[in-house]
Write an enzyme that holds these catalytic residues in place. Structure first.
Site, PDB file in Angstrom:
ATOM      1  N   ALA A   1      30.862  38.239  14.558  1.00 16.99           N
ATOM      2  CA  ALA A   1      31.620  38.380  13.312  1.00 16.99           C
ATOM      3  C   ALA A   1      32.862  37.507  13.464  1.00 16.99           C
ATOM      4  O   ALA A   1      33.879  37.941  14.016  1.00 16.99           O
ATOM      5  CB  ALA A   1      31.994  39.843  13.095  1.00 16.99           C
TER       6      ALA A   1
ATOM      7  N   GLY B   1      41.590  41.321  13.541  1.00 18.51           N
ATOM      8  CA  GLY B   1      40.247  41.436  14.126  1.00 18.51           C
ATOM      9  C   GLY B   1      39.301  42.098  13.158  1.00 18.51           C
ATOM     10  O   GLY B   1      39.606  42.226  11.962  1.00 18.51           O
ATOM     11  N   ASN B   2      38.165  42.508  13.637  1.00 14.43           N
ATOM     12  CA  ASN B   2      37.234  43.250  12.777  1.00 14.43           C
ATOM     13  C   ASN B   2      36.484  44.254  13.638  1.00 14.43           C
ATOM     14  O   ASN B   2      36.657  44.288  14.862  1.00 14.43           O
ATOM     15  CB  ASN B   2      36.288  42.297  12.046  1.00 14.43           C
ATOM     16  CG  ASN B   2      35.427  41.522  13.006  1.00 14.43           C
ATOM     17  OD1 ASN B   2      34.566  42.080  13.682  1.00 14.43           O
ATOM     18  ND2 ASN B   2      35.662  40.214  13.115  1.00 14.43           N
ATOM     19  N   ARG B   3      35.640  45.057  13.010  1.00 11.84           N
ATOM     20  CA  ARG B   3      35.066  46.224  13.695  1.00 11.84           C
ATOM     21  C   ARG B   3      33.751  45.946  14.406  1.00 11.84           C
ATOM     22  O   ARG B   3      33.061  46.880  14.811  1.00 11.84           O
ATOM     23  CB  ARG B   3      34.899  47.363  12.689  1.00 11.84           C
ATOM     24  CG  ARG B   3      36.259  47.888  12.203  1.00 11.84           C
ATOM     25  CD  ARG B   3      36.082  48.947  11.135  1.00 11.84           C
ATOM     26  NE  ARG B   3      35.206  50.007  11.573  1.00 11.84           N
ATOM     27  CZ  ARG B   3      34.481  50.759  10.765  1.00 11.84           C
ATOM     28  NH1 ARG B   3      34.516  50.547   9.460  1.00 11.84           N
ATOM     29  NH2 ARG B   3      33.709  51.701  11.245  1.00 11.84           N
ATOM     30  N   SER B   4      33.379  44.692  14.595  1.00 13.53           N
ATOM     31  CA  SER B   4      32.102  44.419  15.265  1.00 13.53           C
ATOM     32  C   SER B   4      32.120  44.965  16.705  1.00 13.53           C
ATOM     33  O   SER B   4      33.076  44.749  17.446  1.00 13.53           O
ATOM     34  CB  SER B   4      31.864  42.910  15.297  1.00 13.53           C
ATOM     35  OG  SER B   4      30.796  42.629  16.157  1.00 13.53           O
TER      36      SER B   4
END
Ligand code: CTP
Length: 404
Positions: free
Chosen positions: A280, A213-216
């Site tokens: 994102a 995943g990512n930090r959005s």
């Protein structure tokens, strides 16, 4: 902006309520029509008679107005005023009303109306230092931001208690300016337009318990959806996993992976006038998703995951449907205008919004952003640091001309 506008002033029970007759007078002097709604507690600080005289209108006190009214139906006053208002300003907003608004209570006239109105709401908190700094109040104010309320922060100075610090109601002129600004932002220039907004991260599963995943946080996309809905657009918000409440009048579609986001965009974008991709989206996803949890073997000191490219949603859409406006984001870790211009060109966008994940006051999980907006004509505009809600309006201001 205030001339002939309908403004509801909600007064709650704090000491600064004694200043609200001046606010009512200034709003009327600027040409607005004003109606006042107050909580029972506000009566302890300012009288309904004063506010009624200055607003030249009947004042609603309490959820069940007792006196017989010629103008407002006691059963439906909240619905009637809710439709009538162009903007609502709650001043002073106590810690109590912030808590109620954050949790949807409607046990007094102000909180009841705040749930019923369709217009933007400006909240002007004023309270003692310790109440303002209490973790519960901090949390409630954050929730209000996320729900789309505009919060005018209190000013620092001497408080009624004798303490010094943040908590003072801003000067009346500042509140009037903030109401004016909110009205100018929430113009109905997107009425009749369908807008699809994407937000948040995508999660690409590795096995039943793990993902890439990512930090959005989704805050920028949610702010755009909220602002567009306030400007009259019909908004579909396609979002990855986030912890944010859905803004009012926005249709929300929850997705998890880049592939699901692509499917949802393909479906909802067909009839839209614009696609704003603030999500994102993962560029790569695991080639195979293990159906069982991947276990480590004894002595194993590395694991290789094979990833494959996901579809570039903006690029696919720009190939298939060029009728609508396309707005993209470029998140870089340097202020890379050349990179953003390249993306704008490759994905055939109308606008690209560049932000820098490393810049203070920008990027993940904060309520502000510092962006540069680049248009397909080559115009580059760096905006000052502002709230994500204000950035949302700046993006929409520049998108309107591409919506046909
Ligand atoms: N985007 C998209 N589909 C993808 C990846 C990105 O539609 N599979 C969109 C994003 O929502 C954003 C824009 O493309 O509006 C740019 O995303 P970004 O990740 O910054 O750029 P990429 O083109 O993916 O390039 P890179 O990651 O190499 O910087």
């Amino acid at each position: 902006m205030l001339k002939n506008k309908h403004i509801v002033v909600g007064v709650t029970g704090g000491i600064a309520a004694y200043k609200i007759p001046l606010l009512v007078r200034e709003l009327r002097k600027a040409g607005a029509e004003v109606r006042v709604v107050m909580s029972e507690a506000a009566r302890e600080f300012v009288t309904p008679l004063t506010l009624s005289t200055l607003s030249n209108n009947e004042v609603v006190v309490g959820t069940f107005p007792r006196e017989r009214s010629n103008v407002l139906d006691a059963r439906t006053w909240h619905i009637d005023l809710g439709r009538w208002a162009d903007v609502m300003v709650i001043a002073p907003a106590t810690a109590n009303i912030a808590a109620k608004l954050a949790h949807g209570y409607s046990d007094d006239a102000v909180s009841t109306l705040a749930l019923a109105v369709r217009c933007p709401i400006l909240v002007s908190p004023s309270m003692d230092l310790d109440m303002w700094q209490h973790p519960a109040t901090r949390e409630n104010i954050t929730t209000l931001h996320e729900m789309g309320y505009t919060v005018l922060p209190p000013e620092e100075g001497e408080l009624a208690s004798g303490l010094r610090g943040p908590g003072r109601l801003p000067e009346i002129g500042r509140i009037v300016d903030a109401v004016d600004e909110l009205l100018s932002l929430a113009k109905k220039d997107l009425a009749g337009k369908n807008i699809v907004v994407t937000a948040g991260p995508t999660y690409e599963p590795i096995d039943p318990v793990r993902f890439i995943g990512n930090r959005s946080s989704g805050k920028m996309g949610f702010a755009i959806a909220n602002a567009a809905a306030q400007r009259g657009a019909t908004v579909t918000l396609i979002t990855g996993r986030v912890h944010l409440p859905t803004p009012k009048f926005v249709q929300r579609v929850d997705v998890e992976t880049a592939a699901e986001m692509y499917q949802a965009v393909a479906r909802y974008h067909k009839s839209s006038h614009a696609l704003i991709m603030a999500a994102a989206v993962a560029d790569f996803t695991p080639e195979k998703v293990s159906s069982q949890k991947i276990k480590k073997e004894s002595g194993q000191d590395s694991l290789i995951l094979n990833l494959r490219r996901t579809k570039d949603i903006l690029h696919e859409v720009s190939l298939k449907n060029r009728k609508s406006a396309l707005i993209g984001f470029a998140l870089e870790t340097g202020n890379n205008i050349a990179q953003a211009k390249k993306k704008l060109k490759e994905k055939k966008l109308d606008l690209i919004v560049l932000n820098n994940a490393n810049e203070k006051g920008a990027g993940f999980d904060v309520d502000t952003n510092v962006v540069t907006i680049i248009s397909k004509s080559g115009k580059v505009e760096r905006l000052k640091k502002m709230t994500k809600y204000a950035v949302a309006h700046e993006i929409l201001n520049r998108s309107v001309k591409f919506l046909t």
